[in-house]
Design a protein around this motif. Sequence first.
Motif, PDB file in Angstrom:
ATOM      1  N   THR A 147       0.843  -1.191   0.000  1.00 10.92           N
ATOM      2  CA  THR A 147       0.000   0.000   0.000  1.00 10.92           C
ATOM      3  C   THR A 147       0.876   1.238   0.000  1.00 10.92           C
ATOM      4  O   THR A 147       2.104   1.166   0.088  1.00 10.92           O
ATOM      5  N   SER A 148       0.222   2.387  -0.079  1.00 10.52           N
ATOM      6  CA  SER A 148       0.915   3.667  -0.012  1.00 10.52           C
ATOM      7  C   SER A 148       0.010   4.682   0.668  1.00 10.52           C
ATOM      8  O   SER A 148      -1.177   4.760   0.357  1.00 10.52           O
ATOM      9  N   LEU A 149       0.579   5.420   1.620  1.00 10.43           N
ATOM     10  CA  LEU A 149      -0.098   6.583   2.171  1.00 10.43           C
ATOM     11  C   LEU A 149       0.509   7.807   1.511  1.00 10.43           C
ATOM     12  O   LEU A 149       1.681   7.802   1.136  1.00 10.43           O
ATOM     13  N   SER A 150      -0.276   8.864   1.361  1.00  9.07           N
ATOM     14  CA  SER A 150       0.258  10.058   0.719  1.00  9.07           C
ATOM     15  C   SER A 150      -0.445  11.289   1.246  1.00  9.07           C
ATOM     16  O   SER A 150      -1.408  11.199   2.022  1.00  9.07           O
ATOM     17  N   HIS A 151       0.054  12.443   0.830  1.00  9.24           N
ATOM     18  CA  HIS A 151      -0.493  13.723   1.265  1.00  9.24           C
ATOM     19  C   HIS A 151      -2.005  13.744   1.044  1.00  9.24           C
ATOM     20  O   HIS A 151      -2.483  13.547  -0.064  1.00  9.24           O
ATOM     21  N   GLY A 152      -2.757  13.955   2.126  1.00  7.78           N
ATOM     22  CA  GLY A 152      -4.212  13.921   2.057  1.00  7.78           C
ATOM     23  C   GLY A 152      -4.804  12.643   2.621  1.00  7.78           C
ATOM     24  O   GLY A 152      -5.965  12.605   3.011  1.00  7.78           O
ATOM     25  N   MET A 153      -4.014  11.569   2.640  1.00  6.56           N
ATOM     26  CA  MET A 153      -4.427  10.302   3.255  1.00  6.56           C
ATOM     27  C   MET A 153      -3.231   9.749   4.019  1.00  6.56           C
ATOM     28  O   MET A 153      -2.480   8.910   3.524  1.00  6.56           O
ATOM     29  N   GLU A 154      -3.055  10.245   5.248  1.00  4.07           N
ATOM     30  CA  GLU A 154      -1.891   9.872   6.039  1.00  4.07           C
ATOM     31  C   GLU A 154      -2.181   8.726   7.012  1.00  4.07           C
ATOM     32  O   GLU A 154      -1.284   8.240   7.692  1.00  4.07           O
TER      33      GLU A 154
END
Length: 379
Positions: A147-154
């Motif tokens: 998976t990946s978390l990113s700016h806006g979904m931390e």
Amino acid sequence: MRRTKIYKILALLLLLSIVGGLIWYAQLSTRHKTIVKTTFLHKTGLVDNDWKVENHSKEYKMLSPTFIVDGIYKSMEGPKASNYVMLSQDSTLLWITGFKVVAQEAKTGEKMSNDFICHMNVDMNDSKYYSTFGLEDRIGKQYPRLTSLSHGMETFEFPEGYGVPIKGNDFLYVTTQTLNHNIKKAYYKVKHKVSITYQEDKNIKPLMSKTAFIMLPYDKHDPYKSPTDPGADFCIPVETKNHSYDDGSGNKLSGHWVIPTGKNTYRSNINQQLEIKDSLRLHAAAIHVHPFATRIMLFNKTTQKPVFVSNVTNHQNSIGLTNIENFSSKEGIWLYENQEYEIVLDVNNTSKENQDMMGSMFLFFYDKEMEAIVNAKVY
């Protein structure tokens, strides 16, 4: 030859090397300058280059090395670091249930704005992972990103009762990267605090991860041609070395492209990425988009209805993402082999210049085959 003359020659060679190095460095893209600079700072010990790890109460925590944020870094341009993760020291079966990343000031530990978080990726060794469970036929079929978390979904959690199974001593590979869209005269020392939550509960149902993303065609002979010919339906890739793909017929596709000012919609068929055999039940999705995205959906083109819609909230007075809606469902939604699916992305570039864009989904499906293996304990 006199010693003084040797010293002069060596000094001249050193000077030429420095000048040559500076010329080479000046010609690099921002992304590659950052890699060189961060590697130098960490290797020389000029800034803290260690990962600090805690593992208790079913939560694996890591504190990244120090990142120097000293200018504008758009998506995937900022300083980053990677580390291997092992949730336990033995082969106990564990269930990953969630992920989180927080930016904090390196010295004080004070929480900083999420605007300093670009993304946090969690990759796995799919060969080792699937071999453990006797599922060798899955090796190499998907990009091995969990998976990946990113700016806006931390922060991202699976619905209650679901998780990704993993042997405790299997390695995960975590990469976290910084971001700064707005502060031009910046100088910040930033760390990222990464958390992976897990359980030993044997009643959890297993999920499998599938990555799907928008890929748009570009002119391989003249990829940066501008303006793009609307009739050709080509995009302008940000670069052709990364996130560039072949459609199997010699045509080039990009998963990281340039968007002009104004409103636009981008869409891409993902059936080949999903590889559905008969049917799959979707329970969760983590979303990755860049600023100026306004909505992304998984769309059933056969029924002409969305499977789910994720609305994206942008900052009002600066560049950045306030929130990206995730998808989480305990009941799940069925997807079928004989139906056509695509990702549809709406953007509104309100800036006065071109921006870069991506549209990705990390989709988590109930894994019936894995549940049979786990229950039978044949791994």
